[in-house]
Design a protein around this motif. Structure first.
Motif, short mmCIF file in Angstrom:
data_model
loop_
_atom_site.label_atom_id
_atom_site.label_comp_id
_atom_site.label_asym_id
_atom_site.label_seq_id
_atom_site.Cartn_x
_atom_site.Cartn_y
_atom_site.Cartn_z
N GLU A 225 0.81 -1.21 0.00
CA GLU A 225 0.00 0.00 0.00
C GLU A 225 0.85 1.27 0.00
O GLU A 225 0.40 2.31 -0.48
N ASN A 226 2.06 1.16 0.53
CA ASN A 226 2.91 2.35 0.65
C ASN A 226 4.04 2.38 -0.38
O ASN A 226 4.90 3.27 -0.31
N LEU A 227 4.07 1.43 -1.31
CA LEU A 227 5.10 1.45 -2.35
C LEU A 227 4.69 2.39 -3.48
O LEU A 227 3.57 2.34 -3.97
N VAL A 228 5.64 3.23 -3.90
CA VAL A 228 5.37 4.12 -5.04
C VAL A 228 5.88 3.52 -6.33
O VAL A 228 5.49 3.96 -7.42
N GLY A 229 6.79 2.53 -6.25
CA GLY A 229 7.31 1.90 -7.45
C GLY A 229 8.64 1.22 -7.20
O GLY A 229 9.19 1.29 -6.11
N PHE A 230 9.14 0.55 -8.25
CA PHE A 230 10.42 -0.13 -8.16
C PHE A 230 11.28 0.24 -9.36
O PHE A 230 10.79 0.35 -10.49
N ALA A 231 12.56 0.46 -9.12
CA ALA A 231 13.51 0.80 -10.19
C ALA A 231 14.69 -0.16 -10.10
O ALA A 231 15.31 -0.28 -9.05
N GLU A 232 14.98 -0.83 -11.21
CA GLU A 232 15.97 -1.90 -11.18
C GLU A 232 16.70 -2.00 -12.52
O GLU A 232 16.21 -1.51 -13.55
N GLY A 233 17.86 -2.64 -12.50
CA GLY A 233 18.61 -2.84 -13.72
C GLY A 233 19.49 -4.06 -13.61
O GLY A 233 19.86 -4.49 -12.52
N GLY A 234 19.84 -4.65 -14.77
CA GLY A 234 20.68 -5.84 -14.77
C GLY A 234 20.05 -6.99 -14.04
O GLY A 234 20.61 -7.55 -13.11
N LEU A 235 18.85 -7.41 -14.47
CA LEU A 235 17.99 -8.30 -13.71
C LEU A 235 18.17 -9.77 -14.07
O LEU A 235 18.22 -10.14 -15.24
N LEU A 236 18.24 -10.62 -13.04
CA LEU A 236 18.22 -12.08 -13.20
C LEU A 236 16.77 -12.53 -13.22
O LEU A 236 16.05 -12.36 -12.25
N VAL A 237 16.35 -13.13 -14.32
CA VAL A 237 14.95 -13.53 -14.48
C VAL A 237 14.80 -15.05 -14.42
O VAL A 237 14.12 -15.58 -13.56
N ALA A 238 15.43 -15.75 -15.36
CA ALA A 238 15.32 -17.21 -15.45
C ALA A 238 16.73 -17.80 -15.31
O ALA A 238 17.45 -17.91 -16.30
N PRO A 239 17.13 -18.16 -14.10
CA PRO A 239 18.52 -18.58 -13.86
C PRO A 239 19.00 -19.73 -14.75
O PRO A 239 20.19 -19.80 -15.07
N ALA A 240 18.13 -20.62 -15.14
CA ALA A 240 18.54 -21.72 -16.01
C ALA A 240 19.06 -21.18 -17.34
O ALA A 240 19.99 -21.74 -17.94
N HIS A 241 18.47 -20.09 -17.83
CA HIS A 241 18.94 -19.46 -19.06
C HIS A 241 20.31 -18.82 -18.85
O HIS A 241 21.20 -18.91 -19.71
N ASN A 242 20.46 -18.14 -17.72
CA ASN A 242 21.73 -17.48 -17.43
C ASN A 242 22.87 -18.48 -17.35
O ASN A 242 24.00 -18.20 -17.79
N LEU A 243 22.60 -19.63 -16.78
CA LEU A 243 23.62 -20.67 -16.66
C LEU A 243 24.14 -21.06 -18.04
O LEU A 243 25.36 -21.21 -18.24
N LYS A 244 23.25 -21.21 -19.01
CA LYS A 244 23.65 -21.59 -20.35
C LYS A 244 24.31 -20.42 -21.08
O LYS A 244 25.20 -20.61 -21.92
N TYR A 245 23.88 -19.21 -20.77
CA TYR A 245 24.45 -18.02 -21.42
C TYR A 245 25.90 -17.78 -21.00
O TYR A 245 26.76 -17.49 -21.84
N VAL A 246 26.22 -17.92 -19.71
CA VAL A 246 27.59 -17.64 -19.25
C VAL A 246 28.50 -18.86 -19.36
O VAL A 246 29.69 -18.75 -19.07
N ASN A 247 27.97 -19.99 -19.78
CA ASN A 247 28.77 -21.21 -19.88
C ASN A 247 29.97 -20.98 -20.80
O ASN A 247 29.82 -20.69 -21.99
N GLY A 248 31.17 -21.09 -20.25
CA GLY A 248 32.37 -20.92 -21.04
C GLY A 248 32.80 -19.48 -21.24
O GLY A 248 33.73 -19.21 -22.00
N SER A 249 32.16 -18.54 -20.57
CA SER A 249 32.51 -17.13 -20.74
C SER A 249 33.86 -16.81 -20.09
O SER A 249 34.36 -17.57 -19.25
N VAL A 250 34.44 -15.70 -20.48
CA VAL A 250 35.77 -15.33 -20.01
C VAL A 250 35.73 -14.83 -18.57
O VAL A 250 36.60 -15.19 -17.76
N VAL A 251 34.73 -14.02 -18.24
CA VAL A 251 34.71 -13.34 -16.94
C VAL A 251 33.66 -13.91 -15.99
O VAL A 251 33.93 -14.15 -14.81
N TRP A 252 32.45 -14.14 -16.51
CA TRP A 252 31.31 -14.42 -15.65
C TRP A 252 31.08 -15.90 -15.38
O TRP A 252 30.14 -16.25 -14.66
N SER A 253 31.89 -16.78 -15.90
CA SER A 253 31.64 -18.22 -15.72
C SER A 253 31.74 -18.65 -14.26
O SER A 253 31.19 -19.69 -13.87
#
Length: 442
Positions: A225-253
């Motif tokens: 009732e007292n929230l005016v809104g949310f502001a966010e960036g760089g969001l993790l949505v579906a972790p299973a997708h992220n796992l496959k996306y960073v697989n073998g990456s240079v920095v984020w693996s």
């Protein structure tokens, strides 16, 4: 325009001061809060006897910036909340009052401290503890001083809880919402039931921000009732997708083994039977690791390198699939308040070159198509007050400084009662956010 320029300069100056003072502060305060009884609930009644958001302990500390005490004070609260498995838990939040503001508004800021070590939480950084894993939280405390200068009160929860349950989205949300409740319930903070709150967070902080906004209508309607809104960036949505996306990456693996530890700890499951000897070695090494222990430390690491051959497909590990589906925001409720979401799509700048079918590209660690899909889902099922920015040439780290001033300005407008803008109908299509399906081991 002048006000925004001053705010940006203040953030830059505060961060520069943090960087300059870090080395001298490090040695002096590295173990100052290592054994702190404040974090332990020692009452006679069980935690289940208290309503979520009940204040269990209160203390006042100096607000520290990279271990250096400032004249500003913070009220720290131990409060009752709920963990990832739905059990009563105790957690800590820090409330910092602005000397130029009043009790009408507060920003709930969710840190991106991203660590498997409870010692790295923002409350400990605020109290003066300086650790390698807590570096991010310490530098954030410098940047947040700009919000205090413009009159915003701050509520800063330890979003991962006292077990450092890395990436456990629902727990992040519970901790955030009950942190706001505790801030309102405590007479020491000066905040009350009429205080309006805005949610703000990037990266790991966006996990807590979005889950809090999504869970508020059912878990904490009083807060909603007292929230005016949310502001966010760089969001993790579906972790299973992220796992496959960073697989073998240079920095984020390195987030691959971090997520395995986090999922195991958060949901009480044992994933070690699925790991090979090298996987077990990395798993045990990162038990108390932070993002700085993983970021760039495992270049080219893949799931296949740490899993037993028959589990080369992560979807063949049934308990892991079940856990990541529980933290898929695509299956969570839709927030009932306006939102601003930003996402980068220049992941090649941070060494992630993958473009998996059905997943696509991202900012190096977060998947842009997933974020677009979630924004579209919110538009279709909510009040359509969703603003969305995608920065195709910016990576995860690079998007943050572009996102921050716009996010703060967006929240300022919500506090001022201005109608929320909307990009609904203009957000490109994203990925399917359907839950993962378990496949047989090979």
């Amino acid at each position: 325009m002048y006000r925004r320029s001053v705010r940006r300069l203040a953030i830059v100056a505060a961060t520069a001061m943090a960087l300059a003072t870090a080395p001298s502060a490090w040695a002096a305060t590295a173990s100052s809060t290592a054994s702190d009884s404040f974090y332990t609930y020692d009452g006679s009644a069980p935690l289940s006897a208290f309503a979520p958001g009940t204040v269990l302990k209160t203390r006042t500390v100096r607000y520290h910036i990279v271990g250096i005490a400032t004249p500003v004070t913070a009220i720290q609260l131990l409060y009752r909340t709920t963990d990832a498995q739905g059990r009563p838990a105790a957690n800590v939040t820090s409330v910092v009052r602005s000397s130029t503001g009043d009790s009408t508004k507060a920003v709930s800021y969710q840190s991106f401290y991203d660590s498997l070590n409870p010692q790295d939480g923002p409350s400990r950084a605020i109290a003066g503890k300086v650790t390698l894993g807590g570096t991010l939280a310490n530098f954030e405390s410098a940047a947040l001083s700009a919000l205090l200068l413009q009159g915003d009160n701050l509520v800063i929860p330890d979003t991962e809880g006292q077990s450092a349950d890395f990436a456990a989205g629902p727990e992040y949300g519970f901790n955030t919402l009950d942190s706001i409740r505790a801030a309102i319930n405590s007479p020491s903070t000066g905040l009350n039931g009429a205080t309006k709150f805005g949610l703000l967070g990037y990266s790991g902080g966006s996990i807590a921000t979005d889950w809090a906004a999504a869970l508020a209508p059912t878990y904490a309607p009083d807060v909603n009732e007292n929230l005016v809104g949310f502001a966010e960036g760089g969001l993790l949505v579906a972790p299973a997708h992220n796992l496959k996306y960073v697989n073998g990456s240079v920095v984020w693996s390195g987030v691959i083994p971090m997520s395995i530890v986090g999922v195991s700890r958060s949901f009480g499951i044992d994933l070690t039977p699925y790991l090979n000897s090298y996987g077990l070695q990395v798993y045990h090494r990162l038990q108390n690791g932070s993002l700085l222990d993983a970021f760039g430390h495992y270049p080219g690491l893949t799931w296949q390198q740490i899993a037993k051959p028959q589990y080369a497909d992560p979807d063949s590990v049934a308990p892991f699939v079940e856990a990541v589906n529980r933290v898929n925001l695509g299956s969570a409720p839709t927030p009932t308040v306006p939102g601003y979401i930003a996402q980068g799509d220049g992941g090649v700048l941070e060494g992630t070159f993958a473009d998996p079918p059905g997943i696509g590209t991202g900012d190096g660690v977060m998947v842009a198509g997933d974020v677009r899909a979630l924004a579209d889902q919110y538009c279709a099922t909510g009040d359509r007050s969703i603003s969305y920015d995608q920065y195709d040439l910016l990576s995860h780290v690079g998007t943050a400084p572009v996102w921050a001033p716009k996010a703060v300005s967006w929240l300022d407008d919500r506090f001022a009662g201005k109608p929320a803008p909307s990009d609904c109908g203009h957000i490109p299509a994203g990925n399917s956010l359907a839950p993962e399906r378990t496949v047989p081991p090979s």
